[in-house]
Structure formats: C-alpha cells, structure tokens
Design an enzyme around this catalytic site. Sequence first.
Site, PDB file in Angstrom:
ATOM      1  N   ARG A   1       0.624  -1.404   0.187  1.00 50.91           N
ATOM      2  CA  ARG A   1      -0.746  -0.022   0.200  1.00 50.91           C
ATOM      3  C   ARG A   1       0.987   1.355  -0.219  1.00 50.91           C
ATOM      4  O   ARG A   1       2.590   1.512   0.508  1.00 50.91           O
ATOM      5  CB  ARG A   1      -0.974  -0.193   1.240  1.00 50.91           C
ATOM      6  CG  ARG A   1      -2.117  -1.130   0.986  1.00 50.91           C
ATOM      7  CD  ARG A   1      -3.130  -0.561   0.070  1.00 50.91           C
ATOM      8  NE  ARG A   1      -4.433  -1.586  -0.007  1.00 50.91           N
ATOM      9  CZ  ARG A   1      -4.738  -3.012  -0.948  1.00 50.91           C
ATOM     10  NH1 ARG A   1      -3.226  -2.746  -2.089  1.00 50.91           N
ATOM     11  NH2 ARG A   1      -5.531  -3.133  -0.855  1.00 50.91           N
TER      12      ARG A   1
ATOM     13  N   GLU B   1      -3.991   7.591  -4.148  1.00 49.49           N
ATOM     14  CA  GLU B   1      -4.597   6.672  -5.353  1.00 49.49           C
ATOM     15  C   GLU B   1      -5.964   7.668  -5.773  1.00 49.49           C
ATOM     16  O   GLU B   1      -6.608   7.841  -4.800  1.00 49.49           O
ATOM     17  CB  GLU B   1      -4.112   5.632  -5.321  1.00 49.49           C
ATOM     18  CG  GLU B   1      -3.009   4.786  -5.537  1.00 49.49           C
ATOM     19  CD  GLU B   1      -3.359   3.144  -5.294  1.00 49.49           C
ATOM     20  OE1 GLU B   1      -4.072   2.746  -5.424  1.00 49.49           O
ATOM     21  OE2 GLU B   1      -1.959   2.480  -5.011  1.00 49.49           O
TER      22      GLU B   1
ATOM     23  N   HIS C   1      -0.777   0.550 -10.365  1.00 50.50           N
ATOM     24  CA  HIS C   1      -1.394  -0.738  -8.727  1.00 50.50           C
ATOM     25  C   HIS C   1      -2.367  -1.935  -9.342  1.00 50.50           C
ATOM     26  O   HIS C   1      -4.169  -2.180  -9.290  1.00 50.50           O
ATOM     27  CB  HIS C   1      -3.030  -0.180  -8.177  1.00 50.50           C
ATOM     28  CG  HIS C   1      -3.218  -0.283  -6.580  1.00 50.50           C
ATOM     29  ND1 HIS C   1      -4.106  -0.043  -5.768  1.00 50.50           N
ATOM     30  CD2 HIS C   1      -2.939  -2.436  -6.498  1.00 50.50           C
ATOM     31  CE1 HIS C   1      -3.658  -1.312  -5.018  1.00 50.50           C
ATOM     32  NE2 HIS C   1      -3.260  -2.441  -5.023  1.00 50.50           N
TER      33      HIS C   1
HETATM   34  C1  GLV Z   1      -5.137  -5.288  -3.916  1.00 55.97           C
HETATM   35  O1  GLV Z   1      -4.183  -4.142  -3.800  1.00 55.97           O
HETATM   36  C2  GLV Z   1      -5.390  -6.067  -2.930  1.00 55.97           C
HETATM   37  O2  GLV Z   1      -5.094  -5.934  -2.028  1.00 55.97           O
HETATM   38  O3  GLV Z   1      -5.860  -6.878  -3.429  1.00 55.97           O
END
Ligand code: GLV
Length: 330
Positions: free
Chosen positions: A240, A269, A287
């Site tokens: 993250r 984001e 991402h």
């Molecule tokens: C993606 O970032 C997830 O947490 O699945």
Amino acid sequence: MSADRPIAVVTHPILEPGPTILAEACEVRSLPDQAKHSAEALRKAAEGAQGMVTQLMDPVDEELLSTPGLKVVANVAVGFDNIDVVAATRHGVMVCNTPGILDDTTADFAFALLMAAGRRLGEADRFTRSGAFNGWAIDMLLGHDIAQSTLGLVGFGRIGRGVARRARGFGMRVLYSDEMPATPEAEREMGVTRADLDRLLSESDFVSIHVPLTATTRHLISTAQFALMKPTAVLINTSRGPVVDEAALAEALRTGKIFAAGLDVYEEEPKVNPALLKLENVILAPHIASASVRTRSQMSEMAARNLVTGVRGGRPPNILNPEVFNQPRG
Ligand code: GLV
C-alpha cells in the site's frame, strides 16, 4: 424478480463469474461506473441493501456500516484498509476479503518490478523509442545484478514468501523482517534469514515491501530508513502506498541515496506525487500487481461467493471478523 431476494450493491464492475453468481441469488444494484465514489454516495447506495461488493478505493466507514439491515461487505481485494473493520464488528456486519488466490500473481509482479527497476527497463524503453539508440556502448544504461544479490523482504506473509521462492531461482540471499518469525523449518526450506528492519535495509540490494497498511506501518519507510540503504539499492512497493513516505522516496531517488524504485501503489491513489513523475529512476505502475485475467476473475468469484453466503445467513469462507457471530447486533 421476487421482492424477498436480498439486495446486493456492486460499487464497481467485477469480472465473471462474479456477476452471474450474484444475479442468481440477489437483486443486484450496480453503481455508475466511475473511478471513485464518495463516502456519501456509498452510504446512500447502502440504504436498503443486505450486501455490498466493494473495492479498495471505496471508503467503508462507520456511518455506512451502521446502515440498518446491512449484513456483509465483500471487498474484492486481499487488503482491507479501506474498511473500518472494528466498526463493522460493532455493528454486526461481516467483512470479507480475497486472500490466497492473488499471492503468486502479486509475487510475480513484485519480481517484475524488481528486475525492471534494477536493470532500468523503463528508461531503456523510453530511450529506444526516443530514437536515442545510436549503437551499442559499453556504459549504456548500466544497472545492478539481480543474480547473487541480497533481497530484503519487509513482511513475510504469503506474498513475501512467494517473492522469496522466486528469489531462490536467482541465487539471491534473502533476509526478511516480520513481527512473526517463520518456523526454523520454513526458514531452512526457503533459505531465508530473519533480520531487524535496520539490518535488512543496510544489507539489501533490493528491498520489497509486503506488509499491510496499519497505524504502525504508515511511513514505515521514510528519510531515516533511506539513510540506511545502499546507494545501489532498489525499493519495490506492491503493498500500500502510505507504507512509504513518497516525498522522502522522491528525494532519496533524486539525490542518489538509493538507485531506483518500482512502485505499484501510491499514497493518494490515483494521484502520483509529481516529484516522482519527474524522475527517470522509478518505474510507476497503476496498481496492477494482481491484474492477470485468471486472478482478477477468481477474486471476483470469491467476493461474490462471500457476499451470497453472508446475505443468506451463513459464514462466508473469507470472513475477517468472525466474532460478529458471537455478539448481538449493535
Ligand atoms: C490489491 O491491492 C489487493 O489488496 O488485493
């Protein structure tokens, strides 16, 4: 459509077979397809619903979770920092995620970023496209070796372990830091050594982050940590964004405190820090670490099954707060 079918709100489109599974059991209400919904829009959408399929950009706060009749929130992600799970438990709402199925896909992507950043693939692509490639040169776009280098894994859960297994194939020495030590057998089998974060940062050529975002991991990697790293080191983040202090990272990359970075996640984001956008030595992905056709379809299916089980009064397979079954609804 029968009036007593449970109502399921789907905040963003999901992939088959998710929609089919939901439609067989529920009346599905899909929100308009847009990148982000406000907390207010989500609260409004929750009214009258028994279940919600959410995604990581949806803020699921206490007000939403106190919606009368809401039973289950099924996040289509393994991470769940967008959901106030404590409040959900207080209000008797089940929260589910999609663990396990995305580990290999995400570990593959972390490794792809590691290789791309270490060997300057982003720069190389831009260089070639720009017409600057005028012939082989001994010192052109020199990077750092992956084979036989040291990899530091910050967080040694399922995804971190997946990266460790890949690293073995490259003959890397692997250090990991985690509050929970792996068993001696697991350490032996994977050929990894536990180290505290400072040692890991100072000895690693590649540092890859695999911790969830919590109050303790926010800005875990900031100026003081970059100061410990080698000037040849590469930082990879597929966890993250807020785990890394982005302003400090941009400064470390700009001043050569570290060599390069590969990022899939950002502090705010979908915004990307403008200081990062100006730098050549960072690979920026939007991402997509779990974005393979098979994995995203499996995540959609898992979330849909979690929701359907929950709205029917069962215990969803991937419930994060099973204690909701032991307490009266708040
Ligand atoms: C993606 O970032 C997830 O947490 O699945």
